[in-house]
Design a protein around this motif. Structure first.
Motif, PDB file in Angstrom:
ATOM      1  N   GLU A  94      -4.983   9.474  -7.115  1.00  6.43           N
ATOM      2  CA  GLU A  94      -3.986   9.471  -8.184  1.00  6.43           C
ATOM      3  C   GLU A  94      -2.814  10.386  -7.845  1.00  6.43           C
ATOM      4  O   GLU A  94      -2.870  11.161  -6.895  1.00  6.43           O
ATOM      5  N   ARG A  95      -1.806  10.335  -8.692  1.00 10.41           N
ATOM      6  CA  ARG A  95      -0.579  11.100  -8.480  1.00 10.41           C
ATOM      7  C   ARG A  95      -0.865  12.556  -8.136  1.00 10.41           C
ATOM      8  O   ARG A  95      -1.623  13.249  -8.794  1.00 10.41           O
ATOM      9  N   SER A  96      -0.226  12.995  -7.065  1.00 13.11           N
ATOM     10  CA  SER A  96      -0.266  14.387  -6.638  1.00 13.11           C
ATOM     11  C   SER A  96       0.945  14.610  -5.765  1.00 13.11           C
ATOM     12  O   SER A  96       1.405  13.692  -5.088  1.00 13.11           O
ATOM     13  N   HIS A  97       1.459  15.820  -5.767  1.00 14.95           N
ATOM     14  CA  HIS A  97       2.649  16.124  -4.973  1.00 14.95           C
ATOM     15  C   HIS A  97       2.355  17.322  -4.081  1.00 14.95           C
ATOM     16  O   HIS A  97       1.718  18.273  -4.509  1.00 14.95           O
ATOM     17  N   LEU A  98       2.831  17.252  -2.858  1.00 13.70           N
ATOM     18  CA  LEU A  98       2.606  18.316  -1.886  1.00 13.70           C
ATOM     19  C   LEU A  98       3.955  18.949  -1.559  1.00 13.70           C
ATOM     20  O   LEU A  98       4.876  18.269  -1.130  1.00 13.70           O
ATOM     21  N   TYR A  99       4.058  20.249  -1.781  1.00 14.23           N
ATOM     22  CA  TYR A  99       5.316  20.982  -1.608  1.00 14.23           C
ATOM     23  C   TYR A  99       5.255  21.858  -0.362  1.00 14.23           C
ATOM     24  O   TYR A  99       4.252  22.539  -0.133  1.00 14.23           O
ATOM     25  N   TYR A 100       6.336  21.891   0.383  1.00 11.28           N
ATOM     26  CA  TYR A 100       6.478  22.844   1.484  1.00 11.28           C
ATOM     27  C   TYR A 100       6.946  24.157   0.875  1.00 11.28           C
ATOM     28  O   TYR A 100       8.020  24.235   0.300  1.00 11.28           O
ATOM     29  N   MET A 101       6.124  25.200   1.003  1.00 14.27           N
ATOM     30  CA  MET A 101       6.392  26.453   0.307  1.00 14.27           C
ATOM     31  C   MET A 101       6.601  27.644   1.244  1.00 14.27           C
ATOM     32  O   MET A 101       6.834  28.752   0.772  1.00 14.27           O
ATOM     33  N   LYS A 102       6.512  27.427   2.534  1.00 14.28           N
ATOM     34  CA  LYS A 102       6.578  28.555   3.473  1.00 14.28           C
ATOM     35  C   LYS A 102       7.915  29.273   3.415  1.00 14.28           C
ATOM     36  O   LYS A 102       7.983  30.490   3.508  1.00 14.28           O
ATOM     37  N   GLU A 103       8.982  28.514   3.290  1.00 16.49           N
ATOM     38  CA  GLU A 103      10.312  29.102   3.220  1.00 16.49           C
ATOM     39  C   GLU A 103      11.241  28.141   2.500  1.00 16.49           C
ATOM     40  O   GLU A 103      10.967  26.958   2.400  1.00 16.49           O
ATOM     41  N   GLN A 104      12.337  28.658   2.019  1.00 16.42           N
ATOM     42  CA  GLN A 104      13.364  27.819   1.406  1.00 16.42           C
ATOM     43  C   GLN A 104      14.242  27.275   2.520  1.00 16.42           C
ATOM     44  O   GLN A 104      14.673  28.018   3.392  1.00 16.42           O
ATOM     45  N   VAL A 105      14.500  25.992   2.495  1.00 14.77           N
ATOM     46  CA  VAL A 105      15.283  25.335   3.535  1.00 14.77           C
ATOM     47  C   VAL A 105      16.575  24.823   2.913  1.00 14.77           C
ATOM     48  O   VAL A 105      16.557  24.143   1.901  1.00 14.77           O
ATOM     49  N   LYS A 106      17.700  25.168   3.520  1.00 15.06           N
ATOM     50  CA  LYS A 106      19.008  24.708   3.055  1.00 15.06           C
ATOM     51  C   LYS A 106      19.759  24.096   4.227  1.00 15.06           C
ATOM     52  O   LYS A 106      19.501  24.432   5.372  1.00 15.06           O
ATOM     53  N   ASP A 107      20.707  23.251   3.958  1.00 17.49           N
ATOM     54  CA  ASP A 107      21.566  22.665   4.991  1.00 17.49           C
ATOM     55  C   ASP A 107      20.749  22.240   6.199  1.00 17.49           C
ATOM     56  O   ASP A 107      20.847  22.819   7.276  1.00 17.49           O
ATOM     57  N   PHE A 108      19.936  21.214   6.033  1.00 15.10           N
ATOM     58  CA  PHE A 108      19.015  20.802   7.078  1.00 15.10           C
ATOM     59  C   PHE A 108      19.054  19.297   7.287  1.00 15.10           C
ATOM     60  O   PHE A 108      19.557  18.546   6.473  1.00 15.10           O
ATOM     61  N   GLU A 109      18.516  18.866   8.421  1.00 14.70           N
ATOM     62  CA  GLU A 109      18.214  17.481   8.688  1.00 14.70           C
ATOM     63  C   GLU A 109      16.694  17.398   8.761  1.00 14.70           C
ATOM     64  O   GLU A 109      16.055  18.285   9.321  1.00 14.70           O
ATOM     65  N   LEU A 110      16.127  16.358   8.200  1.00 16.91           N
ATOM     66  CA  LEU A 110      14.680  16.168   8.218  1.00 16.91           C
ATOM     67  C   LEU A 110      14.358  14.941   9.045  1.00 16.91           C
ATOM     68  O   LEU A 110      15.002  13.905   8.901  1.00 16.91           O
ATOM     69  N   LYS A 111      13.363  15.070   9.907  1.00 12.60           N
ATOM     70  CA  LYS A 111      12.884  13.925  10.673  1.00 12.60           C
ATOM     71  C   LYS A 111      11.387  13.822  10.425  1.00 12.60           C
ATOM     72  O   LYS A 111      10.661  14.803  10.572  1.00 12.60           O
ATOM     73  N   ALA A 112      10.913  12.647  10.023  1.00  5.77           N
ATOM     74  CA  ALA A 112       9.496  12.455   9.723  1.00  5.77           C
ATOM     75  C   ALA A 112       9.065  11.067  10.181  1.00  5.77           C
ATOM     76  O   ALA A 112       9.803  10.098  10.023  1.00  5.77           O
ATOM     77  N   ASP A 113       7.877  10.966  10.754  1.00  2.00           N
ATOM     78  CA  ASP A 113       7.235   9.689  11.030  1.00  2.00           C
ATOM     79  C   ASP A 113       6.273   9.461   9.878  1.00  2.00           C
ATOM     80  O   ASP A 113       5.412  10.306   9.618  1.00  2.00           O
ATOM     81  N   VAL A 114       6.402   8.346   9.181  1.00 11.37           N
ATOM     82  CA  VAL A 114       5.580   8.105   7.993  1.00 11.37           C
ATOM     83  C   VAL A 114       4.906   6.741   8.072  1.00 11.37           C
ATOM     84  O   VAL A 114       5.389   5.829   8.741  1.00 11.37           O
ATOM     85  N   MET A 115       3.785   6.641   7.385  1.00 10.58           N
ATOM     86  CA  MET A 115       3.076   5.369   7.217  1.00 10.58           C
ATOM     87  C   MET A 115       2.695   5.264   5.743  1.00 10.58           C
ATOM     88  O   MET A 115       2.411   6.268   5.098  1.00 10.58           O
ATOM     89  N   ILE A 116       2.690   4.039   5.247  1.00  8.69           N
ATOM     90  CA  ILE A 116       2.265   3.825   3.861  1.00  8.69           C
ATOM     91  C   ILE A 116       1.470   2.532   3.807  1.00  8.69           C
ATOM     92  O   ILE A 116       1.744   1.593   4.566  1.00  8.69           O
ATOM     93  N   ASN A 117       0.482   2.486   2.942  1.00  7.65           N
ATOM     94  CA  ASN A 117      -0.370   1.309   2.832  1.00  7.65           C
ATOM     95  C   ASN A 117       0.347   0.168   2.115  1.00  7.65           C
ATOM     96  O   ASN A 117       1.377   0.361   1.472  1.00  7.65           O
ATOM     97  N   ASP A 118      -0.212  -1.015   2.227  1.00  9.43           N
ATOM     98  CA  ASP A 118       0.323  -2.180   1.526  1.00  9.43           C
ATOM     99  C   ASP A 118       0.272  -1.919   0.030  1.00  9.43           C
ATOM    100  O   ASP A 118      -0.766  -1.535  -0.513  1.00  9.43           O
ATOM    101  N   GLY A 119       1.379  -2.045  -0.642  1.00  6.89           N
ATOM    102  CA  GLY A 119       1.460  -1.799  -2.076  1.00  6.89           C
ATOM    103  C   GLY A 119       1.692  -0.342  -2.436  1.00  6.89           C
ATOM    104  O   GLY A 119       1.767  -0.004  -3.613  1.00  6.89           O
ATOM    105  N   GLY A 120       1.806   0.530  -1.437  1.00 10.51           N
ATOM    106  CA  GLY A 120       1.989   1.956  -1.692  1.00 10.51           C
ATOM    107  C   GLY A 120       3.392   2.292  -2.169  1.00 10.51           C
ATOM    108  O   GLY A 120       4.357   1.588  -1.879  1.00 10.51           O
ATOM    109  N   ASN A 121       3.502   3.374  -2.914  1.00 11.18           N
ATOM    110  CA  ASN A 121       4.787   3.855  -3.409  1.00 11.18           C
ATOM    111  C   ASN A 121       4.783   5.368  -3.268  1.00 11.18           C
ATOM    112  O   ASN A 121       3.962   6.057  -3.864  1.00 11.18           O
ATOM    113  N   SER A 122       5.699   5.898  -2.479  1.00 13.84           N
ATOM    114  CA  SER A 122       5.727   7.319  -2.196  1.00 13.84           C
ATOM    115  C   SER A 122       7.170   7.747  -1.969  1.00 13.84           C
ATOM    116  O   SER A 122       8.098   7.000  -2.243  1.00 13.84           O
ATOM    117  N   GLY A 123       7.346   8.962  -1.445  1.00 11.32           N
ATOM    118  CA  GLY A 123       8.688   9.427  -1.155  1.00 11.32           C
ATOM    119  C   GLY A 123       8.707  10.865  -0.703  1.00 11.32           C
ATOM    120  O   GLY A 123       7.698  11.559  -0.711  1.00 11.32           O
TER     121      GLY A 123
END
Length: 115
Positions: free
Chosen positions: A62-91
């Motif tokens: 069920e709904r849960s959110h995972l936060y990056y808390m180690k440091e505050q990040v400003k003025d950045f570019e993010l690069k991520a490799d992601v996978m999601i299941n059929d019918g999945g909804n995330s972000g």
């Protein structure tokens, strides 16, 4: 409260590049995920929904959110490799404050949706 990057999907590569001159890496990218643990990350609702399997952050259930808390990040570019299941909804949310539970409307979201 700190601004954070909110992470809500399976991800194997999660790095940011900032515009600061004091980066220790020659390519400017700094990893947000060590590939082994959720160190530096904090889940709000249902923290047991988040695991690391085969070097990947995996979210299930069920709904849960995972936060990056180690440091505050400003003025950045993010690069991520992601996978999601059929019918999945995330972000991935950017510039968002930590929320204990529920839905929230601050920050910005890059939607990852396969429904």
């Amino acid at each position: 409260m700190k601004n954070a990057i909110l992470f809500t999907m399976a991800c194997s590569l999660l790095v940011v590049s900032t515009a600061t001159a004091d980066d220790n890496k020659s390519d400017g990218w700094v990893s947000l995920f060590d590939g082994k643990t959720l160190a530096g990350w904090k889940a709000n609702e249902r923290p047991d929904n988040w695991t690391v399997k085969d070097g990947v952050i995996v979210g299930n259930g069920e709904r849960s959110h995972l936060y990056y808390m180690k440091e505050q990040v400003k003025d950045f570019e993010l690069k991520a490799d992601v996978m999601i299941n059929d019918g999945g909804n995330s972000g991935i949310y950017f510039h968002i404050k930590y929320h204990e539970d529920g839905w929230f409307y601050d920050g910005h979201e890059a939607q990852i949706n396969n429904s």
